[in-house]
Write a protein that holds these residues in place. Sequence first.
Motif, PDB file in Angstrom:
ATOM      1  N   ILE A 194      -3.514  -4.939  13.898  1.00 10.00           N
ATOM      2  CA  ILE A 194      -4.225  -3.667  13.776  1.00 10.00           C
ATOM      3  C   ILE A 194      -3.849  -2.983  12.469  1.00 10.00           C
ATOM      4  CG2 ILE A 194      -4.433  -1.342  14.745  1.00 10.00           C
ATOM      5  CD1 ILE A 194      -4.143  -2.640  17.520  1.00 10.00           C
ATOM      6  N   LEU A 195      -2.549  -2.937  12.171  1.00  9.48           N
ATOM      7  CA  LEU A 195      -2.105  -2.294  10.932  1.00  9.48           C
ATOM      8  C   LEU A 195      -2.648  -3.033   9.714  1.00  9.48           C
ATOM      9  CD1 LEU A 195      -0.408  -0.145   9.508  1.00  9.48           C
ATOM     10  CD2 LEU A 195       1.542  -1.715   9.648  1.00  9.48           C
ATOM     11  N   ASP A 196      -2.636  -4.348   9.759  1.00  8.78           N
ATOM     12  CA  ASP A 196      -3.145  -5.137   8.639  1.00  8.78           C
ATOM     13  C   ASP A 196      -4.621  -4.838   8.391  1.00  8.78           C
ATOM     14  OD1 ASP A 196      -2.807  -7.402   6.686  1.00  8.78           O
ATOM     15  OD2 ASP A 196      -4.359  -8.269   7.942  1.00  8.78           O
ATOM     16  N   ALA A 197      -5.400  -4.733   9.475  1.00 10.13           N
ATOM     17  CA  ALA A 197      -6.826  -4.428   9.325  1.00 10.13           C
ATOM     18  C   ALA A 197      -7.034  -3.069   8.670  1.00 10.13           C
ATOM     19  CB  ALA A 197      -7.511  -4.473  10.694  1.00 10.13           C
ATOM     20  N   LEU A 198      -6.204  -2.093   9.019  1.00 10.76           N
ATOM     21  CA  LEU A 198      -6.327  -0.766   8.432  1.00 10.76           C
ATOM     22  C   LEU A 198      -5.852  -0.753   6.977  1.00 10.76           C
ATOM     23  CD1 LEU A 198      -4.988   1.367  11.415  1.00 10.76           C
ATOM     24  CD2 LEU A 198      -7.345   1.287  10.608  1.00 10.76           C
ATOM     25  N   ALA A 199      -4.759  -1.481   6.699  1.00 10.05           N
ATOM     26  CA  ALA A 199      -4.163  -1.439   5.364  1.00 10.05           C
ATOM     27  C   ALA A 199      -4.932  -2.269   4.342  1.00 10.05           C
ATOM     28  CB  ALA A 199      -2.711  -1.921   5.428  1.00 10.05           C
ATOM     29  N   GLN A 200      -5.744  -3.211   4.790  1.00 12.58           N
ATOM     30  CA  GLN A 200      -6.493  -4.034   3.842  1.00 12.58           C
ATOM     31  C   GLN A 200      -7.425  -3.186   2.982  1.00 12.58           C
ATOM     32  OE1 GLN A 200      -6.257  -7.126   2.963  1.00 12.58           O
ATOM     33  NE2 GLN A 200      -4.824  -7.883   4.507  1.00 12.58           N
ATOM     34  N   ARG A 201      -7.982  -2.122   3.578  1.00 12.02           N
ATOM     35  CA  ARG A 201      -8.901  -1.253   2.818  1.00 12.02           C
ATOM     36  C   ARG A 201      -8.509   0.212   3.045  1.00 12.02           C
ATOM     37  NH1 ARG A 201     -15.071  -2.387   3.409  1.00 12.02           N
ATOM     38  NH2 ARG A 201     -15.029  -1.517   1.306  1.00 12.02           N
ATOM     39  N   PRO A 202      -7.488   0.671   2.344  1.00 11.70           N
ATOM     40  CA  PRO A 202      -7.028   2.055   2.527  1.00 11.70           C
ATOM     41  C   PRO A 202      -8.150   3.052   2.286  1.00 11.70           C
ATOM     42  CG  PRO A 202      -5.499   0.810   1.163  1.00 11.70           C
ATOM     43  CD  PRO A 202      -6.722  -0.039   1.313  1.00 11.70           C
ATOM     44  N   GLY A 203      -8.184   4.064   3.116  1.00 14.34           N
ATOM     45  CA  GLY A 203      -9.183   5.113   2.972  1.00 14.34           C
ATOM     46  C   GLY A 203     -10.478   4.835   3.694  1.00 14.34           C
ATOM     47  N   PHE A 204     -10.706   3.574   4.085  1.00 10.48           N
ATOM     48  CA  PHE A 204     -11.926   3.221   4.805  1.00 10.48           C
ATOM     49  C   PHE A 204     -11.668   3.284   6.309  1.00 10.48           C
ATOM     50  CE2 PHE A 204     -12.822   1.657   0.647  1.00 10.48           C
ATOM     51  CZ  PHE A 204     -14.203   1.646   0.527  1.00 10.48           C
ATOM     52  N   ASP A 217      -4.268   5.847   5.004  1.00  7.10           N
ATOM     53  CA  ASP A 217      -4.301   6.530   3.715  1.00  7.10           C
ATOM     54  C   ASP A 217      -3.020   6.265   2.938  1.00  7.10           C
ATOM     55  OD1 ASP A 217      -6.796   7.546   3.679  1.00  7.10           O
ATOM     56  OD2 ASP A 217      -6.266   9.615   4.115  1.00  7.10           O
ATOM     57  N   VAL A 218      -3.161   5.874   1.700  1.00  8.34           N
ATOM     58  CA  VAL A 218      -2.018   5.636   0.834  1.00  8.34           C
ATOM     59  C   VAL A 218      -1.570   6.944   0.227  1.00  8.34           C
ATOM     60  CG1 VAL A 218      -1.160   4.442  -1.223  1.00  8.34           C
ATOM     61  CG2 VAL A 218      -2.753   3.295   0.327  1.00  8.34           C
ATOM     62  N   GLU A 219      -0.272   7.210   0.277  1.00  6.98           N
ATOM     63  CA  GLU A 219       0.255   8.442  -0.311  1.00  6.98           C
ATOM     64  C   GLU A 219       0.111   8.402  -1.819  1.00  6.98           C
ATOM     65  OE1 GLU A 219       4.248   8.628   0.956  1.00  6.98           O
ATOM     66  OE2 GLU A 219       3.771   9.510   2.900  1.00  6.98           O
ATOM     67  N   GLU A 220      -0.207   9.529  -2.396  1.00  8.59           N
ATOM     68  CA  GLU A 220      -0.294   9.614  -3.855  1.00  8.59           C
ATOM     69  C   GLU A 220       1.103   9.649  -4.472  1.00  8.59           C
ATOM     70  OE1 GLU A 220      -2.989   9.361  -5.486  1.00  8.59           O
ATOM     71  OE2 GLU A 220      -4.364   9.452  -3.777  1.00  8.59           O
ATOM     72  N   ARG A 228       0.854  -1.176   0.000  1.00  6.45           N
ATOM     73  CA  ARG A 228       0.000   0.000   0.000  1.00  6.45           C
ATOM     74  C   ARG A 228       0.892   1.228   0.000  1.00  6.45           C
ATOM     75  NH1 ARG A 228      -2.849  -3.714  -0.918  1.00  6.45           N
ATOM     76  NH2 ARG A 228      -4.751  -4.393   0.167  1.00  6.45           N
ATOM     77  N   GLY A 229       1.173   1.741  -1.197  1.00  6.92           N
ATOM     78  CA  GLY A 229       2.096   2.873  -1.276  1.00  6.92           C
ATOM     79  C   GLY A 229       3.472   2.467  -0.790  1.00  6.92           C
ATOM     80  N   ARG A 282       7.659  -3.332   6.221  1.00  7.48           N
ATOM     81  CA  ARG A 282       8.662  -2.391   5.734  1.00  7.48           C
ATOM     82  C   ARG A 282       7.964  -1.104   5.316  1.00  7.48           C
ATOM     83  NH1 ARG A 282      13.136  -4.742   1.908  1.00  7.48           N
ATOM     84  NH2 ARG A 282      14.458  -3.612   3.357  1.00  7.48           N
ATOM     85  N   TRP A 283       8.650   0.011   5.559  1.00  7.87           N
ATOM     86  CA  TRP A 283       8.152   1.329   5.150  1.00  7.87           C
ATOM     87  C   TRP A 283       9.283   2.034   4.413  1.00  7.87           C
ATOM     88  CZ3 TRP A 283       3.674   3.740   4.654  1.00  7.87           C
ATOM     89  CH2 TRP A 283       3.663   5.131   4.470  1.00  7.87           C
TER      90      TRP A 283
END
Length: 235
Positions: A167-177, A232-235, A139-140, A152-153
Amino acid sequence: MQPTIALVDDDRNILTSVSIALQAEGFVTRVYSDGAAGLKGCLDNPPDLAVVDIKMPRMDGMELLRRLREKSDLPVIFLTSKDTEIDEALGLAMGADDYIGKPFSQRLLIERIRAVLRRTAARAAPEVPAEAVAEPIRRGALEMDAARHRVRWRGADVALTVTEFLILDALAQRPGFVKSRDALMDVAYSDDVYVDDRTIDSHIKRLRKKFRLVDPAFDSIETLYGVGYRFDVEE
């Protein structure tokens, strides 16, 4: 093999009674009467999980966990005294996987220990066929590999506890939601573990801190006050 539990507390009555109760349930125990001894024991001969009192001489539980997290993602359950402000304990928690207040039921502590061990069991699971392994997600600038428990970031490794990873996985599965605190608690904790939403806030703070160690500008985990959190995924 029976799980080994390290007990770190300056109250010898608690060390003795909890150790006996855990051994009766099939656990192997090691006891340490201060934080410095507990830290050395957990690093030199790692147990499967540590139960750590916050208030101790020589080195308190917070400092023990801070130093432990520099070298290990060993699961840790905090014990907090009645006169300890829970808000402060959660806010300062350096990645603890759970906490329980004193005085506590030994049965409740045992169930919490089992719940945390269940969440960490995947890391010790045998290899499974490649087709059955979940694909890493990207995700970005974020990369997450659940099979290797690796995050990794921007190409830099970020060490997370099992709870933080979930927790991070749950958030990253649907970015923006947006994910509510209740939804994140359902992901991070099994049904037999009861925590309040401040626990999630503590983990989110810790997640942000860890990412900002590799990228001071990190701001991809957003708070929507009164609603929850989103990635949120960076543009």
